[in-house]
Scaffold this motif. Structure first.
Motif: not given
Lengths: 92, 604
Positions: A5, A8-9, A11, B40-41, B44, B47-48
């Motif tokens: 996590i 990837s955050a 990234l 969190m996942a 993220v 964000a992607f």
């Protein structure tokens, strides 16, 4: 899991910065391109005007009196000779 | 966004599924096991998604043009290629100029605008500006097209709201009126109206553009030579002064390819002033009007007699008696008093002799031969149709006689010059063109007369200049072998011809042994000035003008001077009566009834 996590955050954040950077770079290049295009257009216009002005200044009506003040006259028959004909070219 | 989130859930669920084989409740326990990591996942993933969305947006946006146009969608102007002479010297070019327009809805006080503008642009009509600005529903009215940058700045400095500029293409003619008739003109939208300019439009070389985009096309290369054109212009102007003529015209044409290297009609027309084109007095005399050309047409008559094998240059005709045709009498002004050979008929320009040759051939053969020379069918050049020949309504005996010396039929000078070029170039047809022909492109035209006839014509034309009795003696140019034929045609008026109001012409070629160029010089209503030895005949005005012209342009055109010195007429010899008014003084007065009232009226 946590590592995944976090990385990837990271990234995602990095690519976001990269992307925004690219975005601004693109805009800058675009602006630059536009400027160059305008400059090219301007140059083309200037060339057209200068070409016309030069042709206007070189018009025979204007050149002829100027040339005559320097003692120049239109080319005469005595100034023409075919190759191998140089001797007789002096005319009478 | 949703699908990703659900996919994440399923993946975590699958992982816990592998770890424990508990019931559905256990699975839900595992999914909810760490709410923080789920959050969190999710963030993220968001964000992607945001990054992905942005890159897609940029990728899509990058596909269309980086520049956006602010101008309206309809073309505002027409970009024209340059026009240059045969050596690449500029004759016409587009330049960008500001044009002033107004948005009446934004104009606060139209009286103020009209007054202030009229002060800066004096030629602007104040009342017209008020009228244009009155209609507030119109959002766009042109006030003045094509301003100089200086004037545009002055208008800008007035600081009036509702006025603005748009950059437009305007045609500039650096050579001025030098080749006005040939170049033609454009209208306010930069579309061709006449001449080569219209040819550009018709040949699809003109592109509609937004704003002021210059044409990217290669320049149009004309057959003109600017230097020769200038020399012709100067010599014609000098001749008009010297002989006090009302007008003049001249053309120099390649004798084989028909390329017009110089052509001028005076008074000239300035391509920058459209009004000049509409002005009848400035009409192009070479292609825009027809005239009875007089004795230069004897070239055709003699060529007809010789080409048909009807006679030879040395056979004799008794021209002592005037020619009778019905109630008309055709006589020579200065009768020879002895029988003349066909060559002498040409050289001394005998009307009676020409009439006899035409009568021997007959009307049908005469008409057929004129047709073969291209004198009957209208022709056209790139600058448009040439004025159509005016032929007699009935082609009877009297017409056959008068046509033999150039009366009773009116022709555009350009058309006859092309026919004459064909007679001297070896006998092939010449089509006048204003475009430059590359050496490979210029194929010879179809055969018109035999090479032998052409040779005889060259010989006769040369003798007309060298012979002591020749009417063209004064056309002898120093250093160049010139040959030609003079013609003095009386101007027709209603019911007859005007005495002493003539068109005098000289149609010549040089160098005569193998002509490269044909030159036609015409003077309209020359006066019997001292320089013309008190005569109005072509031998005394058009012929010496042709000599000066040829001496001056031959070096420009790269024609080598003749090796041997030429007998040069120094102008001091006494005027020989045989040199006389050639054709026409008497005969046409009688023949004026031939149905030609007003034809070839003096158009200047």
């Amino acid at each position: 899991m946590r590592m995944l996590i976090v990385s990837s955050a990271f990234l995602a954040l990095a690519s976001a910065f990269l992307l925004y950077g690219l975005n601004y770079e693109t805009r800058r290049i675009e602006a630059n391109l536009q400027m160059l295009e305008r400059a090219a257009d301007k140059a083309k216009t200037d060339i057209a005007i200068l070409k016309a002005e030069r042709a206007h200044l070189a018009r025979p009506e204007r050149i002829e009196p100027l040339a005559r003040t320097y003692g120049l006259v239109p080319a005469g028959r005595n100034q023409l000779a075919a190759t191998g004909d140089e001797d007789s070219a002096g005319g009478r | 966004m949703r699908p990703q989130m659900r996919a994440g859930e399923i993946r975590t669920a699958a992982a816990s599924d592998a770890a424990s084989l508990s019931a559905g409740e256990g699975r839900r326990e595992a999914g909810r096991g760490s709410p923080r990591s789920g959050l969190m996942a999710l963030s993220v993933a968001l964000a992607f998604v945001a990054v992905g969305g942005q890159s897609i947006r940029l990728a899509l946006r990058g596909q269309d043009e980086p520049t956006t146009s602010m101008s309206q969608a309809v073309p505002t102007s027409f970009a024209r290629p340059d026009i240059v002479d045969r050596n690449g010297r500029l004759l016409a070019s587009d330049v960008e100029m500001p044009s002033l327009y107004a948005d009446p809805a934004l104009v606060l006080d139209r009286d103020e605008v009209a007054e202030k503008l009229a002060r800066v642009l004096p030629e602007l009509d104040e009342a017209e500006v008020r009228r244009l600005l009155a209609d507030r529903s119109r959002r766009f009215v042109w006030l003045r097209r094509g301003l100089s940058p200086k004037l545009a700045q002055a208008v800008h400095d007035l600081g009036l709201p509702g006025l603005a500029f748009r950059r437009e293409l305007k045609r500039a003619y650096p050579a001025g009126a030098l080749a006005g008739h040939l170049i033609g003109a454009v209208n306010v939208d930069n579309r061709g109206l006449a001449g080569i300019e219209r040819h550009l439009d018709e040949s699809g070389s003109v592109e509609p553009v937004h704003g002021a985009t210059l044409s990217g096309r290669a320049p149009l290369r004309t057959s003109l030579d600017l230097g020769a054109q200038h020399a012709l212009d100067e010599e014609l102007k000098a001749a008009m002064r010297r002989y006090d003529a009302k007008g003049a015209a001249g053309v120099v044409m390649d004798a084989v390819t028909g390329e017009v290297v110089a052509a001028q009609s005076l008074p000239g027309a300035d391509p920058a002033r459209v009004a000049d084109l509409m002005d009848d007095s400035r009409q192009d005399k070479l292609t825009g009007s027809v005239f009875e050309l007089g004795s230069i047409v004897k070239m055709a008559t003699v060529a007809m007699a010789i080409d048909g094998g009807q006679t030879t240059a040395d056979s004799v005709r008794d021209v002592r008696q005037p020619l009778q045709a019905g109630r008309f009498t055709i006589r020579d002004l200065h009768p020879a008093g002895r029988p003349l050979t066909v060559a002498e008929i040409f050289i001394r320009s005998s009307n009676v002799g020409a009439g006899m040759l035409a009568l021997e051939a007959g009307a049908d053969r005469q008409r057929a031969f004129f047709e073969r020379l291209g004198l009957i069918t209208p022709i056209r050049t790139e600058s448009g149709p040439v004025a159509a020949p005016l032929l007699p309504a009935h082609w009877n005996t009297i017409e056959t006689i008068t046509l033999s010396y150039g009366h009773g039929m009116a022709l555009a000078p350009m058309q006859f010059a092309a026919a004459a070029a064909g007679l001297v170039n070896g006998g092939t047809r010449v089509t006048p063109t204003l475009l430059r022909k590359l050496p490979g492109e210029a194929a010879r035209g179809e055969r018109m007369v035999s090479p032998e006839t052409s040779r005889v014509m060259r010989d006769l034309m040369r003798r007309n200049v060298t012979d002591a009795a020749g009417t063209g003696r004064r056309a002898a140019a120093a250093g160049y072998r010139v040959g030609g034929k003079t013609g003095t045609a009386e101007l027709p008026v209603k019911g007859g011809y005007r005495q002493n109001a003539v068109i005098s012409s000289f149609l010549g070629a040089f160098p005569m042994e193998a002509p490269r160029y044909v030159a036609l010089v015409m003077l309209f209503e020359p006066k019997p000035t001292r320089e013309a030895q008190g005569h109005v005949t072509a031998g005394n005005n058009a012929a010496p003008t042709a000599a000066r012209l040829i001496e001056r342009i031959a070096p420009i055109l790269g024609v080598m001077p003749a090796g041997a010195p030429e007998p040069v007429d120094d102008g001091t010899t006494v005027v020989d009566p045989g040199d006389g008014p050639a054709a026409t003084f008497e005969a046409p007065v009688d023949a004026g009834v031939a149905g030609f009232d007003g034809v070839g009226d003096a158009k200047y």
